[in-house]
Design an enzyme around this catalytic site. Structure first.
Site, mmCIF file in Angstrom:
data_model
loop_
_atom_site.group_PDB
_atom_site.id
_atom_site.type_symbol
_atom_site.label_atom_id
_atom_site.label_comp_id
_atom_site.label_asym_id
_atom_site.label_seq_id
_atom_site.Cartn_x
_atom_site.Cartn_y
_atom_site.Cartn_z
ATOM 1 N N CYS A 191 4.809 36.892 -1.567
ATOM 2 C CA CYS A 191 5.121 37.147 -0.158
ATOM 3 C C CYS A 191 3.906 37.656 0.611
ATOM 4 O O CYS A 191 3.660 37.253 1.747
ATOM 5 C CB CYS A 191 6.233 38.177 -0.041
ATOM 6 S SG CYS A 191 7.699 37.858 -1.028
ATOM 7 N N ASP A 192 3.168 38.575 0.005
ATOM 8 C CA ASP A 192 2.160 39.329 0.749
ATOM 9 C C ASP A 192 0.713 39.119 0.321
ATOM 10 O O ASP A 192 -0.211 39.540 1.017
ATOM 11 C CB ASP A 192 2.472 40.829 0.640
ATOM 12 C CG ASP A 192 3.879 41.165 1.093
ATOM 13 O OD1 ASP A 192 4.337 40.551 2.066
ATOM 14 O OD2 ASP A 192 4.522 42.029 0.475
ATOM 15 N N CYS A 215 5.770 42.200 -3.936
ATOM 16 C CA CYS A 215 5.860 40.741 -3.957
ATOM 17 C C CYS A 215 4.515 40.126 -3.633
ATOM 18 O O CYS A 215 4.115 40.029 -2.468
ATOM 19 C CB CYS A 215 6.914 40.250 -2.971
ATOM 20 S SG CYS A 215 7.139 38.456 -2.994
#
Length: 317
Positions: free
Chosen positions: A141-142, A138
């Site tokens: 997300c990261d 992701c």
């Protein structure tokens, strides 16, 4: 056999949020948080740092965030069972929910089982290797994590998701490489055009990733040409799988309508499925956003939808 007003299947942001709202509405929800099917708390349990969930300006670890959500659900009276749901029967009312140990009836059912990111079996990318230490699935997300900033980043995939992830990563990485095993992207023409023309993106055609290596975090990837079998080791700080997700719906055995990718279909602006009294929240019905905050929001919606359903049916709430 015990009958419950609301049964929630799945934990994570969607399941726990649905439980918080349902329990505060005095619906006495029962939540199956899973066991063998995956970690209780969902995908965030394998995420180190969450920096984009509102209310945590310094960030919070995924497990700590989910533990807090679980405690909040318990505080308001949710009963949580650490076991998997093997099957449900939606042809009878109340619905029949069969767990690995517990069998209950449910007047309303909330499905919040999430989706699992597809990963390849590449040495170095496993859960006890460099997963969440430079290997992730992701970018949104990261991608902003310090370990990726101004570094060489690699994305595996050839569809729209891979291109979207790569473009997002150009905000942070020094250069982003899309590794694709074929000589043509599967992405839509417009997305492929964006990737080909982006100054910070390079597509490595006809290659696969053979292994990932490093110390405490990812430091290199080894690529192999699928035609010549020649291998090349290259510096890398991050490897991002972008080959899709698999909704966790096997236990439903086709009793609810899905799209062509297996995601549960809900009526627009609701969490209502095609079966009255069954609601879907989180990544199991969301193939677009797939974020903790959007999952939590849909968990709230599902609890409210369930409460309104029970009131409309004259079930004592």
């Amino acid at each position: 056999m015990e009958k419950r007003k609301v049964v929630i299947i799945g934990s994570g942001p969607a399941g726990y949020t649905a439980a918080i709202y349902a329990s505060r509405a005095e619906l006495s929800p029962l939540l199956f948080e899973g066991f063998f099917s995956g970690p209780a708390g969902g995908q965030l349990m394998t995420t180190t740092e969450v920096e984009n969930f509102p209310g945590f300006p310094e960030g919070i670890s995924g497990p700590d965030l989910m533990d807090a959500c679980k405690k909040q659900a318990l505080r308001f009276g949710t009963e949580i069972l650490t076991e998997d749901v093997k099957e449900v029967d939606l042809t009878t009312r109340p619905f029949l929910v069969k767990g690995s140990k517990t069998v209950v009836q449910a007047e309303a059912l909330i499905i919040a089982t999430g989706a699992t990111a597809k990963r390849l079996d590449i040495p170095g990318t496993g859960d006890h290797e460099f997963w969440q230490k430079g290997v992730t699935a992701c970018a949104v997300c990261d991608g902003a994590m310090p370990i990726f900033r101004q570094k060489e980043l690699y994305v595996i995939g050839g569809g729209d998701t891979a291109v979207e992830e790569a473009i997002f990563l150009t905000k942070y990485g020094k250069r982003v490489y899309i590794v694709h095993r074929r000589d043509k992207l599967r992405a839509s023409k417009i997305m492929a055009k964006h990737a080909l023309e982006h100054p910070k993106i390079e597509i490595i055609w006809n290659h696969v990733v053979k292994k990932v290596e490093g110390g405490n975090v990812v430091e290199s990837v080894t690529l192999q040409n699928v035609n010549t079998k020649e291998e090349t080791k290259r510096e890398a700080a991050g490897l991002f799988f972008a080959i899709g997700h698999q909704p966790n719906t096997t236990f439903l055995k086709g009793q609810l309508e899905t799209d062509s990718h297996g995601y549960l279909l809900v009526k627009p602006s609701t969490t209502l499925t095609n079966v009255e009294g069954v609601f879907a929240a989180g990544d199991v019905q969301d193939k677009v956003y797939r974020q903790a905050i959007s999952a939590a929001g849909s968990g709230c919606m599902a609890a409210l939808d369930a409460e309104r359903f029970l009131v409309a049916k004259g079930i004592n709430v």
